[in-house]
Design a protein around this motif. Structure first.
Motif, PDB file in Angstrom:
ATOM      1  N   SER A  92      -3.636   4.630   2.733  1.00  0.00           N
ATOM      2  CA  SER A  92      -2.693   4.689   1.793  1.00  0.00           C
ATOM      3  C   SER A  92      -2.759   6.119   1.203  1.00  0.00           C
ATOM      4  CB  SER A  92      -2.891   3.666   0.613  1.00  0.00           C
ATOM      5  OG  SER A  92      -2.149   3.599  -0.260  1.00  0.00           O
ATOM      6  N   HIS A  93      -2.354   6.116  -0.095  1.00  0.00           N
ATOM      7  CA  HIS A  93      -1.976   7.500  -0.825  1.00  0.00           C
ATOM      8  C   HIS A  93      -2.965   7.779  -2.180  1.00  0.00           C
ATOM      9  CE1 HIS A  93       1.720   7.457   1.405  1.00  0.00           C
ATOM     10  NE2 HIS A  93       1.534   6.031   1.213  1.00  0.00           N
ATOM     11  N   GLY A  94      -2.956   8.818  -2.590  1.00  0.00           N
ATOM     12  CA  GLY A  94      -4.014   9.472  -3.713  1.00  0.00           C
ATOM     13  C   GLY A  94      -3.802   8.528  -4.725  1.00  0.00           C
ATOM     14  N   ASP A  95      -2.851   8.131  -5.516  1.00  0.00           N
ATOM     15  CA  ASP A  95      -2.875   7.459  -6.838  1.00  0.00           C
ATOM     16  C   ASP A  95      -3.121   5.717  -6.318  1.00  0.00           C
ATOM     17  OD1 ASP A  95      -2.631   9.335  -8.598  1.00  0.00           O
ATOM     18  OD2 ASP A  95      -0.353   9.204  -8.714  1.00  0.00           O
ATOM     19  N   VAL A  96      -2.737   5.599  -5.222  1.00  0.00           N
ATOM     20  CA  VAL A  96      -2.946   4.114  -5.042  1.00  0.00           C
ATOM     21  C   VAL A  96      -4.418   3.911  -4.475  1.00  0.00           C
ATOM     22  CG1 VAL A  96      -2.198   2.361  -3.294  1.00  0.00           C
ATOM     23  CG2 VAL A  96      -0.506   3.790  -3.886  1.00  0.00           C
ATOM     24  N   ILE A  97      -5.131   4.811  -4.086  1.00  0.00           N
ATOM     25  CA  ILE A  97      -6.491   4.635  -3.495  1.00  0.00           C
ATOM     26  C   ILE A  97      -7.265   4.725  -5.120  1.00  0.00           C
ATOM     27  CG2 ILE A  97      -8.534   5.727  -2.400  1.00  0.00           C
ATOM     28  CD1 ILE A  97      -6.540   6.213  -0.243  1.00  0.00           C
ATOM     29  N   LYS A  98      -6.736   5.784  -5.792  1.00  0.00           N
ATOM     30  CA  LYS A  98      -7.900   5.779  -7.173  1.00  0.00           C
ATOM     31  C   LYS A  98      -7.568   4.498  -7.860  1.00  0.00           C
ATOM     32  CE  LYS A  98      -6.703   9.828  -9.044  1.00  0.00           C
ATOM     33  NZ  LYS A  98      -5.859  10.964  -9.189  1.00  0.00           N
ATOM     34  N   SER A  99      -6.275   4.006  -7.918  1.00  0.00           N
ATOM     35  CA  SER A  99      -6.210   2.639  -8.799  1.00  0.00           C
ATOM     36  C   SER A  99      -7.170   1.620  -8.155  1.00  0.00           C
ATOM     37  CB  SER A  99      -4.897   2.367  -8.787  1.00  0.00           C
ATOM     38  OG  SER A  99      -4.187   1.800  -7.769  1.00  0.00           O
ATOM     39  N   VAL A 100      -7.160   1.671  -6.929  1.00  0.00           N
ATOM     40  CA  VAL A 100      -7.819   0.472  -6.458  1.00  0.00           C
ATOM     41  C   VAL A 100      -9.690   0.687  -6.628  1.00  0.00           C
ATOM     42  CG1 VAL A 100      -8.780  -0.455  -4.312  1.00  0.00           C
ATOM     43  CG2 VAL A 100      -6.428  -0.020  -4.635  1.00  0.00           C
ATOM     44  N   LEU A 101      -9.909   2.048  -6.683  1.00  0.00           N
ATOM     45  CA  LEU A 101     -11.480   2.345  -6.876  1.00  0.00           C
ATOM     46  C   LEU A 101     -11.663   2.179  -8.769  1.00  0.00           C
ATOM     47  CD1 LEU A 101     -11.637   5.645  -4.917  1.00  0.00           C
ATOM     48  CD2 LEU A 101     -13.003   3.609  -4.678  1.00  0.00           C
ATOM     49  N   LEU A 128       0.830  -1.162  -0.184  1.00  0.00           N
ATOM     50  CA  LEU A 128       0.118   0.095  -0.045  1.00  0.00           C
ATOM     51  C   LEU A 128       0.784   1.218   0.098  1.00  0.00           C
ATOM     52  CD1 LEU A 128      -2.764  -1.113   2.657  1.00  0.00           C
ATOM     53  CD2 LEU A 128      -2.919  -1.250  -0.021  1.00  0.00           C
ATOM     54  N   VAL A 129       2.044   1.022  -0.177  1.00  0.00           N
ATOM     55  CA  VAL A 129       3.107   2.184  -0.016  1.00  0.00           C
ATOM     56  C   VAL A 129       2.850   3.033  -1.364  1.00  0.00           C
ATOM     57  CG1 VAL A 129       4.890   1.144  -1.384  1.00  0.00           C
ATOM     58  CG2 VAL A 129       5.371   2.831   0.286  1.00  0.00           C
ATOM     59  N   GLU A 130       3.115   4.589  -1.206  1.00  0.00           N
ATOM     60  CA  GLU A 130       3.087   5.490  -2.332  1.00  0.00           C
ATOM     61  C   GLU A 130       3.691   4.863  -3.490  1.00  0.00           C
ATOM     62  OE1 GLU A 130       1.651   7.445  -3.919  1.00  0.00           O
ATOM     63  OE2 GLU A 130       1.988   9.545  -2.799  1.00  0.00           O
ATOM     64  N   VAL A 131       3.377   5.429  -4.735  1.00  0.00           N
ATOM     65  CA  VAL A 131       4.086   5.045  -6.113  1.00  0.00           C
ATOM     66  C   VAL A 131       5.537   5.550  -5.885  1.00  0.00           C
ATOM     67  CG1 VAL A 131       4.069   5.865  -8.486  1.00  0.00           C
ATOM     68  CG2 VAL A 131       1.857   5.831  -7.153  1.00  0.00           C
ATOM     69  N   ASP A 132       6.347   4.601  -6.534  1.00  0.00           N
ATOM     70  CA  ASP A 132       7.747   5.437  -6.718  1.00  0.00           C
ATOM     71  C   ASP A 132       8.023   5.945  -7.840  1.00  0.00           C
ATOM     72  OD1 ASP A 132      10.431   5.290  -6.896  1.00  0.00           O
ATOM     73  OD2 ASP A 132      10.816   3.004  -7.064  1.00  0.00           O
ATOM     74  N   TYR A 133       7.866   7.198  -7.517  1.00  0.00           N
ATOM     75  CA  TYR A 133       8.088   8.097  -8.684  1.00  0.00           C
ATOM     76  C   TYR A 133       9.578   8.286  -9.275  1.00  0.00           C
ATOM     77  CZ  TYR A 133       3.424   9.608  -7.531  1.00  0.00           C
ATOM     78  OH  TYR A 133       1.983   9.769  -7.032  1.00  0.00           O
ATOM     79  N   GLY A 134      10.396   7.449  -8.650  1.00  0.00           N
ATOM     80  CA  GLY A 134      11.907   7.354  -9.110  1.00  0.00           C
ATOM     81  C   GLY A 134      12.391   8.938  -9.014  1.00  0.00           C
ATOM     82  N   GLU A 135      12.925   9.386 -10.257  1.00  0.00           N
ATOM     83  CA  GLU A 135      13.733  10.365 -10.549  1.00  0.00           C
ATOM     84  C   GLU A 135      12.702  11.948 -10.355  1.00  0.00           C
ATOM     85  OE1 GLU A 135      15.663  10.576 -14.322  1.00  0.00           O
ATOM     86  OE2 GLU A 135      16.479   8.751 -13.854  1.00  0.00           O
ATOM     87  N   TRP A 136      11.388  11.470 -10.329  1.00  0.00           N
ATOM     88  CA  TRP A 136      10.635  12.793 -10.057  1.00  0.00           C
ATOM     89  C   TRP A 136      10.342  13.125  -8.416  1.00  0.00           C
ATOM     90  CZ3 TRP A 136       5.440  13.365 -13.276  1.00  0.00           C
ATOM     91  CH2 TRP A 136       6.015  13.509 -14.503  1.00  0.00           C
ATOM     92  N   THR A 137      10.792  12.348  -7.893  1.00  0.00           N
ATOM     93  CA  THR A 137      10.661  12.248  -6.034  1.00  0.00           C
ATOM     94  C   THR A 137      11.368  13.467  -5.558  1.00  0.00           C
ATOM     95  OG1 THR A 137      10.544   9.867  -5.943  1.00  0.00           O
ATOM     96  CG2 THR A 137      11.099  10.948  -3.995  1.00  0.00           C
ATOM     97  N   GLY A 138      10.765  14.415  -4.710  1.00  0.00           N
ATOM     98  CA  GLY A 138      11.353  15.357  -4.306  1.00  0.00           C
ATOM     99  C   GLY A 138      11.376  16.753  -5.175  1.00  0.00           C
ATOM    100  N   ARG A 139      10.782  16.584  -6.463  1.00  0.00           N
ATOM    101  CA  ARG A 139      10.743  17.785  -7.243  1.00  0.00           C
ATOM    102  C   ARG A 139       9.371  18.412  -7.091  1.00  0.00           C
ATOM    103  NH1 ARG A 139      12.395  15.850 -12.954  1.00  0.00           N
ATOM    104  NH2 ARG A 139      12.120  18.248 -13.574  1.00  0.00           N
ATOM    105  N   ALA A 140       9.745  19.805  -7.633  1.00  0.00           N
ATOM    106  CA  ALA A 140       8.724  20.746  -7.600  1.00  0.00           C
ATOM    107  C   ALA A 140       7.699  20.435  -8.722  1.00  0.00           C
ATOM    108  CB  ALA A 140       9.240  21.991  -7.567  1.00  0.00           C
ATOM    109  N   LEU A 141       6.448  20.460  -8.417  1.00  0.00           N
ATOM    110  CA  LEU A 141       5.413  20.203  -9.353  1.00  0.00           C
ATOM    111  C   LEU A 141       5.505  21.261 -10.419  1.00  0.00           C
ATOM    112  CD1 LEU A 141       2.146  19.093  -7.555  1.00  0.00           C
ATOM    113  CD2 LEU A 141       3.956  17.678  -8.670  1.00  0.00           C
ATOM    114  N   GLU A 142       5.779  22.494 -10.380  1.00  0.00           N
ATOM    115  CA  GLU A 142       5.955  23.657 -11.501  1.00  0.00           C
ATOM    116  C   GLU A 142       6.826  23.146 -12.243  1.00  0.00           C
ATOM    117  OE1 GLU A 142       6.625  26.976  -9.375  1.00  0.00           O
ATOM    118  OE2 GLU A 142       8.564  26.554  -8.709  1.00  0.00           O
ATOM    119  N   GLU A 143       7.726  22.218 -11.934  1.00  0.00           N
ATOM    120  CA  GLU A 143       8.916  22.053 -12.709  1.00  0.00           C
ATOM    121  C   GLU A 143       8.341  20.716 -13.549  1.00  0.00           C
ATOM    122  OE1 GLU A 143      12.409  20.901 -10.570  1.00  0.00           O
ATOM    123  OE2 GLU A 143      12.707  22.831  -9.961  1.00  0.00           O
ATOM    124  N   LEU A 144       7.867  19.859 -12.891  1.00  0.00           N
ATOM    125  CA  LEU A 144       7.184  18.473 -13.536  1.00  0.00           C
ATOM    126  C   LEU A 144       6.341  18.628 -14.477  1.00  0.00           C
ATOM    127  CD1 LEU A 144       6.993  16.363 -10.059  1.00  0.00           C
ATOM    128  CD2 LEU A 144       8.880  16.141 -11.995  1.00  0.00           C
TER     129      LEU A 144
END
Length: 246
Positions: A152-161, A80-96
């Motif tokens: 759990s986390h947003g994307d995880v729950i949304k995927s289950v739904l 139930l852990v959060e998505v592994d966002y890899g290289e995106w982890t910790g980055r600002a959304l305005e960049e992503l």
């Protein structure tokens, strides 16, 4: 068997407008702690027999008041852990939001794989398998219907739904799951039935904020979370400054 899917409360990453992912030590904000107490008050009288959570701190902080009220020890489920966002982890959304992959996440989630991380299809596979397996195990253990909770986390729950709704993963971004909201799925021998989605109780403040955005650019979901008017405002959620994605 009925599972309450609880998203963790507002975290420090939410207010910092970054993609926390699996970063350790990301705690709840004051608002998030208030939400955790409100969840305990709201759900504490229900006959919940098991509390399960993602291994990340923000989920543990969210379920702690409820578990204490119920007299239960929260269990950790790595699936139930959060998505592994890899290289995106910790980055600002305005960049992503400028990354080519951003549009893939919005429109073709089943084909989205985060650089150095996992794909959203993998996330759904592990999360749905974990929820269904635990549900079957509880049914076999108790020999009756059981009400239990998974935090759990947003994307995880949304995927289950999305799986419970029977919709393709590419449509899961149309589902909104706010911090500290609950969604409820009842699994039966024939099919799952969705009883609640993004239920935040009596707090309807997000609706007023949505109304204020009329005439603005159409908003899109940020990875892991809600719909917002671009990632330049509060991690992609202009409606609520505290409503971030992980």
């Amino acid at each position: 068997m009925t599972v309450i899917l609880l998203r963790h409360g507002v975290s420090a990453s939410n207010t910092a407008r970054t993609l926390a992912g699996r970063s350790t030590g990301v705690d709840l904000t004051d608002r998030g702690r208030e939400q955790a107490q409100a969840v305990a008050a709201r759900l504490g009288a229900l006959p919940i027999e098991r509390v399960v959570a993602s291994p990340l701190l923000r989920c543990h902080r969210t379920v702690a008041p409820l578990a204490e009220k119920l007299g239960l020890e929260p269990e950790v489920d790595e699936a139930l852990v959060e998505v592994d966002y890899g290289e995106w982890t910790g980055r600002a959304l305005e960049e992503l939001v400028k990354e080519p992959l951003w549009k893939v996440v919005q429109r073709h989630a089943s084909g989205a794989v985060f650089p150095g991380g996992e794909g959203l299809a993998q996330v759904q596979q592990r999360a749905v398998a974990a929820i269904r397996a635990r549900d079957r195990a509880l049914a076999a253990e108790r020999g009756r219907d059981v009400l239990w909770l998974a935090c759990s986390h947003g994307d995880v729950i949304k995927s289950v739904l999305a799986d419970a709704f029977g919709i393709h993963l590419d449509g899961f971004q149309r589902i909104v799951v706010e911090p500290a909201s609950i969604s409820v799925i009842r699994y039966t021998p024939t099919a799952p039935f969705v009883w609640r989605v993004n239920d935040t109780g009596t707090d309807l403040s997000a609706l007023a904020a949505i109304a204020q955005q009329q005439g603005e650019k159409a908003s899109e979901p940020v990875p892991g979370g809600e719909v917002g008017a671009a990632a330049s405002t509060d991690n992609g959620n202009a409606q609520r400054p505290d409503a971030r994605s992980e």
